[in-house]
Scaffold this active site. Sequence first.
Site, PDB file in Angstrom:
ATOM      1  N   LYS A 223       1.511  12.307   7.156  1.00 15.31           N
ATOM      2  CA  LYS A 223       2.585  11.463   7.680  1.00 15.31           C
ATOM      3  C   LYS A 223       2.149  10.008   7.805  1.00 15.31           C
ATOM      4  CE  LYS A 223       5.608  14.709   9.900  1.00 15.31           C
ATOM      5  NZ  LYS A 223       4.940  16.013   9.808  1.00 15.31           N
ATOM      6  N   SER A 224       0.925   9.702   7.374  1.00 15.27           N
ATOM      7  CA  SER A 224       0.392   8.346   7.552  1.00 15.27           C
ATOM      8  C   SER A 224       1.094   7.321   6.661  1.00 15.27           C
ATOM      9  CB  SER A 224      -1.100   8.363   7.220  1.00 15.27           C
ATOM     10  OG  SER A 224      -1.569   7.057   7.039  1.00 15.27           O
ATOM     11  N   CYS A 225       1.251   6.104   7.179  1.00 14.07           N
ATOM     12  CA  CYS A 225       1.788   4.992   6.381  1.00 14.07           C
ATOM     13  C   CYS A 225       0.653   4.220   5.724  1.00 14.07           C
ATOM     14  CB  CYS A 225       2.580   4.025   7.255  1.00 14.07           C
ATOM     15  SG  CYS A 225       4.186   4.650   7.711  1.00 14.07           S
ATOM     16  N   ILE A 226      -0.574   4.476   6.149  1.00 15.79           N
ATOM     17  CA  ILE A 226      -1.720   3.743   5.613  1.00 15.79           C
ATOM     18  C   ILE A 226      -2.690   4.753   5.019  1.00 15.79           C
ATOM     19  CG2 ILE A 226      -3.448   1.967   6.065  1.00 15.79           C
ATOM     20  CD1 ILE A 226      -2.039   1.908   8.949  1.00 15.79           C
TER      21      ILE A 226
ATOM     22  N   ASN B 111       0.831  -1.200   0.000  1.00 14.81           N
ATOM     23  CA  ASN B 111       0.000   0.000   0.000  1.00 14.81           C
ATOM     24  C   ASN B 111       0.871   1.258   0.000  1.00 14.81           C
ATOM     25  OD1 ASN B 111      -2.594   1.445   0.384  1.00 14.81           O
ATOM     26  ND2 ASN B 111      -1.661   1.985   2.330  1.00 14.81           N
TER      27      ASN B 111
END
Lengths: 158, 102
Positions: B99-102, A29
């Site tokens: 800054k999210s990884c998802i 993702n």
Amino acid sequence: MGNTKVKKMLFILSKASIENVYAAFIMANGARMEGIEAEIFFTFFGLEAIQKDKLEHLHVATVGNPAMHIPTIIGGLPGMEAVATKMMKKEMEKLDMPPVDEFLEILSASGVKLWACKLAVDMFHLKQEDLIDDLDGILTIGDFYNEANVEGTQMLFI
Amino acid sequence: MEAVLAGIKVMVTDDGYLTDFSQWNEDIAREIAKNEGIEMTDRHWEVIKWIQEQVKAGNPLSVRGIKKSGVLDIKEFYALFPGGPLKLSTKIAGVPKPKSCI
């Protein structure tokens, strides 16, 4: 997008413990979010993550995993995996990490190709209908190598 | 650092995100989009407005959040902003890089 020389990530997922499955999913993702192509080849135990009746029951490994910080003999008691998994899933939900079924939907909608390994499918006597509807197909490892068709492809075994 | 977008002097980060949202306007957004190879349509503007509302409300942005947004689905998000939709849409919206990884 960006300065990365990685243009395509190919993941081979061979395990079905939650920490390995999420590692593959988050990296795939994350690749798409950076404009990098991504594909996952589910083989051997990794196939559990794309079996309709199994994917919601994946567990964290409590035995043979020193980072769990519980003695192996306790980790092996009945129900320990379920308890540890429940705790981990709760923490994951707090970080807005989707459950496995929703994560697969997100990956597919994001353009991640999802492949099942033909040899492992045959070995576990699985049929197409046992596997998720979003699956892109059943491939041999040779077919999967052929997906490494652009400069800057990386392949990762998990 | 300083940059000139749509004829206006603005402050941006090293990777081109506005540091002061009050400097944002639609001409600047259009120019950032053009530099990224995106021609803005009504759908693009709807998404940009939604992102600005989320940031204003202090809600973190993620691909999962797009799925729940009711504004568009993930497939359309990738189609509208090819090559890193969350990074591109936030840049055009004049808000910080998520800054999210998802």
